[in-house]
Design a protein around this motif. Structure first.
Motif, PDB file in Angstrom:
ATOM      1  N   LEU A  10      41.609  30.931 -12.292  1.00 38.12           N
ATOM      2  CA  LEU A  10      42.610  30.655 -11.263  1.00 38.12           C
ATOM      3  C   LEU A  10      43.470  31.903 -11.107  1.00 38.12           C
ATOM      4  O   LEU A  10      44.043  32.389 -12.085  1.00 38.12           O
ATOM      5  N   VAL A  11      43.549  32.433  -9.903  1.00 39.08           N
ATOM      6  CA  VAL A  11      44.293  33.674  -9.646  1.00 39.08           C
ATOM      7  C   VAL A  11      45.778  33.454  -9.921  1.00 39.08           C
ATOM      8  O   VAL A  11      46.378  32.493  -9.435  1.00 39.08           O
ATOM      9  N   THR A  12      46.360  34.375 -10.698  1.00 36.07           N
ATOM     10  CA  THR A  12      47.770  34.278 -11.077  1.00 36.07           C
ATOM     11  C   THR A  12      48.626  35.243 -10.253  1.00 36.07           C
ATOM     12  O   THR A  12      48.111  36.232  -9.708  1.00 36.07           O
ATOM     13  N   ILE A  16      48.297  39.891  -8.312  1.00 34.95           N
ATOM     14  CA  ILE A  16      48.481  40.205  -6.891  1.00 34.95           C
ATOM     15  C   ILE A  16      49.149  41.573  -6.747  1.00 34.95           C
ATOM     16  O   ILE A  16      50.064  41.926  -7.479  1.00 34.95           O
ATOM     17  N   ASP A  17      48.674  42.359  -5.771  1.00 32.07           N
ATOM     18  CA  ASP A  17      49.246  43.688  -5.543  1.00 32.07           C
ATOM     19  C   ASP A  17      50.249  43.665  -4.400  1.00 32.07           C
ATOM     20  O   ASP A  17      50.588  42.604  -3.869  1.00 32.07           O
ATOM     21  N   GLY A  18      50.710  44.826  -4.010  1.00 36.46           N
ATOM     22  CA  GLY A  18      51.712  44.954  -2.958  1.00 36.46           C
ATOM     23  C   GLY A  18      51.256  44.496  -1.589  1.00 36.46           C
ATOM     24  O   GLY A  18      52.085  44.286  -0.694  1.00 36.46           O
ATOM     25  N   LEU A  19      49.969  44.322  -1.393  1.00 34.78           N
ATOM     26  CA  LEU A  19      49.443  43.841  -0.109  1.00 34.78           C
ATOM     27  C   LEU A  19      49.288  42.323  -0.081  1.00 34.78           C
ATOM     28  O   LEU A  19      48.832  41.769   0.910  1.00 34.78           O
ATOM     29  N   GLY A  20      49.612  41.672  -1.203  1.00 30.18           N
ATOM     30  CA  GLY A  20      49.576  40.214  -1.234  1.00 30.18           C
ATOM     31  C   GLY A  20      48.240  39.610  -1.638  1.00 30.18           C
ATOM     32  O   GLY A  20      48.058  38.395  -1.537  1.00 30.18           O
ATOM     33  N   HIS A  21      47.303  40.433  -2.069  1.00 38.18           N
ATOM     34  CA  HIS A  21      46.022  39.902  -2.542  1.00 38.18           C
ATOM     35  C   HIS A  21      45.708  40.481  -3.917  1.00 38.18           C
ATOM     36  O   HIS A  21      46.439  41.322  -4.431  1.00 38.18           O
ATOM     37  N   VAL A  22      44.609  40.025  -4.513  1.00 42.80           N
ATOM     38  CA  VAL A  22      44.248  40.478  -5.857  1.00 42.80           C
ATOM     39  C   VAL A  22      44.019  41.987  -5.854  1.00 42.80           C
ATOM     40  O   VAL A  22      43.332  42.529  -4.981  1.00 42.80           O
ATOM     41  N   ASN A  23      44.601  42.652  -6.839  1.00 40.42           N
ATOM     42  CA  ASN A  23      44.449  44.096  -6.999  1.00 40.42           C
ATOM     43  C   ASN A  23      43.012  44.430  -7.385  1.00 40.42           C
ATOM     44  O   ASN A  23      42.381  43.712  -8.154  1.00 40.42           O
ATOM     45  N   LEU A  66      34.234  42.455  -0.598  1.00 40.75           N
ATOM     46  CA  LEU A  66      33.863  41.891   0.695  1.00 40.75           C
ATOM     47  C   LEU A  66      34.989  41.086   1.348  1.00 40.75           C
ATOM     48  O   LEU A  66      35.169  41.142   2.555  1.00 40.75           O
ATOM     49  N   GLN A  67      35.714  40.320   0.533  1.00 38.09           N
ATOM     50  CA  GLN A  67      36.815  39.496   1.028  1.00 38.09           C
ATOM     51  C   GLN A  67      37.892  39.466  -0.044  1.00 38.09           C
ATOM     52  O   GLN A  67      37.587  39.537  -1.234  1.00 38.09           O
ATOM     53  N   PRO A  68      39.165  39.305   0.328  1.00 39.69           N
ATOM     54  CA  PRO A  68      40.235  39.246  -0.676  1.00 39.69           C
ATOM     55  C   PRO A  68      40.362  37.862  -1.311  1.00 39.69           C
ATOM     56  O   PRO A  68      39.933  36.859  -0.743  1.00 39.69           O
ATOM     57  N   ALA A  69      40.972  37.841  -2.477  1.00 35.05           N
ATOM     58  CA  ALA A  69      41.368  36.591  -3.135  1.00 35.05           C
ATOM     59  C   ALA A  69      42.889  36.595  -3.217  1.00 35.05           C
ATOM     60  O   ALA A  69      43.522  37.655  -3.259  1.00 35.05           O
ATOM     61  N   LEU A 103      31.711  34.690  -0.399  1.00 38.60           N
ATOM     62  CA  LEU A 103      31.376  35.744  -1.348  1.00 38.60           C
ATOM     63  C   LEU A 103      32.451  36.814  -1.245  1.00 38.60           C
ATOM     64  O   LEU A 103      32.637  37.421  -0.196  1.00 38.60           O
ATOM     65  N   LEU A 104      33.182  37.034  -2.345  1.00 35.69           N
ATOM     66  CA  LEU A 104      34.281  37.995  -2.350  1.00 35.69           C
ATOM     67  C   LEU A 104      33.839  39.371  -2.824  1.00 35.69           C
ATOM     68  O   LEU A 104      34.301  40.390  -2.307  1.00 35.69           O
ATOM     69  N   VAL A 105      32.967  39.402  -3.833  1.00 35.43           N
ATOM     70  CA  VAL A 105      32.575  40.660  -4.474  1.00 35.43           C
ATOM     71  C   VAL A 105      31.124  40.578  -4.913  1.00 35.43           C
ATOM     72  O   VAL A 105      30.665  39.537  -5.380  1.00 35.43           O
ATOM     73  N   ARG A 106      30.435  41.705  -4.766  1.00 36.44           N
ATOM     74  CA  ARG A 106      29.124  41.937  -5.393  1.00 36.44           C
ATOM     75  C   ARG A 106      29.315  43.126  -6.309  1.00 36.44           C
ATOM     76  O   ARG A 106      29.944  44.121  -5.906  1.00 36.44           O
ATOM     77  N   ALA A 107      28.780  43.051  -7.523  1.00 34.72           N
ATOM     78  CA  ALA A 107      29.015  44.151  -8.458  1.00 34.72           C
ATOM     79  C   ALA A 107      27.886  44.235  -9.478  1.00 34.72           C
ATOM     80  O   ALA A 107      27.076  43.315  -9.606  1.00 34.72           O
TER      81      ALA A 107
END
Length: 142
Positions: A10-12, A16-23, A66-69, A103-107
């Motif tokens: 669960l994202v805490t 979150i970074d200065g842009l409002g999404h996960v760093n 690909l997409q922010p969380a 899908l948010l990330v591929r790695a």
């Protein structure tokens, strides 16, 4: 044995970074957390590796965002072993948001197996290799 492991999180607010999404660097931490959890679930905890003075070190990472969380969203890191060679392994990952299946990330991470005492490459012991299944490309999550 877990072929494709799912690590839930669960994202805490701290992620979150200065842009409002996960760093971006948080995603890398999630990848590592998922890899460690997968290894532990298959019988190889960090403690067991340290006791045997062998284990994995990262050689390189590739992350495609690909997409922010966002805060309070649940994410799932799916991870699996794509290749397991003499002294190295390729681990792949997908980070998805289950609420909308986005899908948010591929790695992927290239890992090297080493002797912890001198950090030199070491052949992956059969007792380690036998605890992990290789997931062929045609069986990878999409």
């Amino acid at each position: 044995m877990h072929r494709i492991y799912e690590y839930c999180h669960l994202v805490t607010p701290e992620e979150i970074d200065g842009l409002g999404h996960v760093n971006n660097v948080v995603y890398l931490k999630w990848l590592q957390d998922a890899a460690v959890a997968h290894s532990t679930a298959n019988g190889w905890s960090g403690r067991r590796y340290r006791e045997m003075k062998i284990g994995w070190v990262a050689r390189s990472h590739y992350i495609e965002y690909l997409q922010p969380a966002f805060v309070d969203q649940e994410i799932v890191v799916q991870t699996w072993i794509s290749t397991l060679q003499k002294v190295k392994s390729l681990r792949k990952y997908r980070i998805v948001r289950p609420t909308d299946s986005e899908l948010l990330v591929r790695a992927e991470t290239n890992w090297a197996f080493v002797n912890y005492e001198n950090l030199t490459p070491r052949r992956i012991p059969e007792e380690v290799a036998s605890c992990f299944s290789i997931v062929p490309e045609q069986e990878e999550p999409v």
